[in-house]
Design an enzyme around this catalytic site. Sequence first.
Site, PDB file in Angstrom:
ATOM      1  N   GLY A 135       0.795  -1.224   0.000  1.00 35.37           N
ATOM      2  CA  GLY A 135       0.000   0.000   0.000  1.00 35.37           C
ATOM      3  C   GLY A 135       0.822   1.266   0.000  1.00 35.37           C
ATOM      4  O   GLY A 135       1.561   1.560  -0.940  1.00 35.37           O
ATOM      5  N   LYS A 206       2.532 -10.381  -3.914  1.00 32.58           N
ATOM      6  CA  LYS A 206       3.410  -9.289  -3.487  1.00 32.58           C
ATOM      7  C   LYS A 206       4.852  -9.770  -3.314  1.00 32.58           C
ATOM      8  O   LYS A 206       5.802  -9.058  -3.681  1.00 32.58           O
ATOM      9  CB  LYS A 206       2.879  -8.688  -2.194  1.00 32.58           C
TER      10      LYS A 206
END
Length: 436
Positions: A135, A206
């Site tokens: 994020g 990720k």
Amino acid sequence: MNEAIKVGVIGLGTVGQGVLRLLKDNADEITRRVGRPLRVTYASVRDPNKPRDCDLSGVTTVADPMQIARDADVDLIVEAIGGISPARELIETAVGRGISVVTANKALIAEDGNRIFDAARQTGASVAFEAAVAGGIPVIKAVREGLAGNRVERLAGIINGTCNYILTQMQEKGTSFDEALRDAQRLGYAEADPTFDIEGMDSAHKLTILASIAFGVPLDYASVSVEGITKVTPQDIQIAQVFGYRIKLLGIAKRHATGVELCVHPTLVSEKAMIAKVDGVLNSVVVHGNAVGEVGFYGRGAGGDATASAVVADLCDLARTLGVDARHAVPPLAFQPEAVQPLPVMAMADVPSAFYLRLLVADEPGVLSKLTTILAAHDISVEAILQREPHGEDDATVALITSVIPQHRFDHALTEMRALPFVREDAARLRVEKFE
């Protein structure tokens, strides 16, 4: 020279709306940084009548996102719809006409990034993806650029806030996995179908991106070994705490002499390690470079505003070099394209680790002796061991932590232990990770 840079935003969900708000709220600061204002001129919306928490004045909205990718008069594009298709086709269309794209789409980058970067390179466009991992934490830029003078040896991260929240609730409140998951769903931290998060796939996407940037290897999501948190019990969390550990879902990438380790799994981490103190929905990534040593990154790993922060940072980077052939800029995977080379990915059976083991056994003499005899026969030493009071009239719990060994050696010993007549239930087994 001060003419606004025109931005098209594909998708006005949580992230897309966050981008519009941030570009408006911080317009003066962004202009000072870039030298020109950034202005959203096009946006695609599935439902034009749906109320949105952003100012759409001056923005042309269209129902078909391909209109923006293929035809719109824009300088940069943000892809904020997620998923593989049509996001892939939209990005390939945009870069095909030389328009650089910013995306937060970790699944697309992890699974199709090699193809997308190749397409962008043909026209000198860029595909920026800081928001795809952790994020609002600028970990992509830090590893790709800030650690460019290092040989990255290993990295580990709490990179899924949903799982971290669930494990924190189980740790702090003693709730079951199911109870903690329901609480996460009630608060909006978990989806109605949480499979993608709790089974580790989101973290694996990720990790794929981080490992590629750290080691200069092609994106290879299929090679990541993935284990979720659904089998972690409050009992394991309590026993781990007695041993001085916390349980976290980690994505881990390491160099070894024989290849690289790529895995996502629930892990025992010493309670003294900084990453063990990262709770709730927060994320953290720890990277070890041969020159800098261990460095850590911590912050909000999800949410509209945090993700929008990373998207806008990428927009600023691209805006500063607008018109410059991206083939002369920082490569998307840190290394020059011809230098991105695969390394062997180790089978998990060969990966060395310490292990946590919990067994339900009959409460009878000689149990510990027989278990440790089997371990010793496989040249496995025990670093910590405990035996808890019987659960009923006849059963007790034995838990231990081993030395660091290849997994196949531990698995052979575990097969023998499971065959013992006093072992009542299948074992709970977790890896133990050491940090500096």
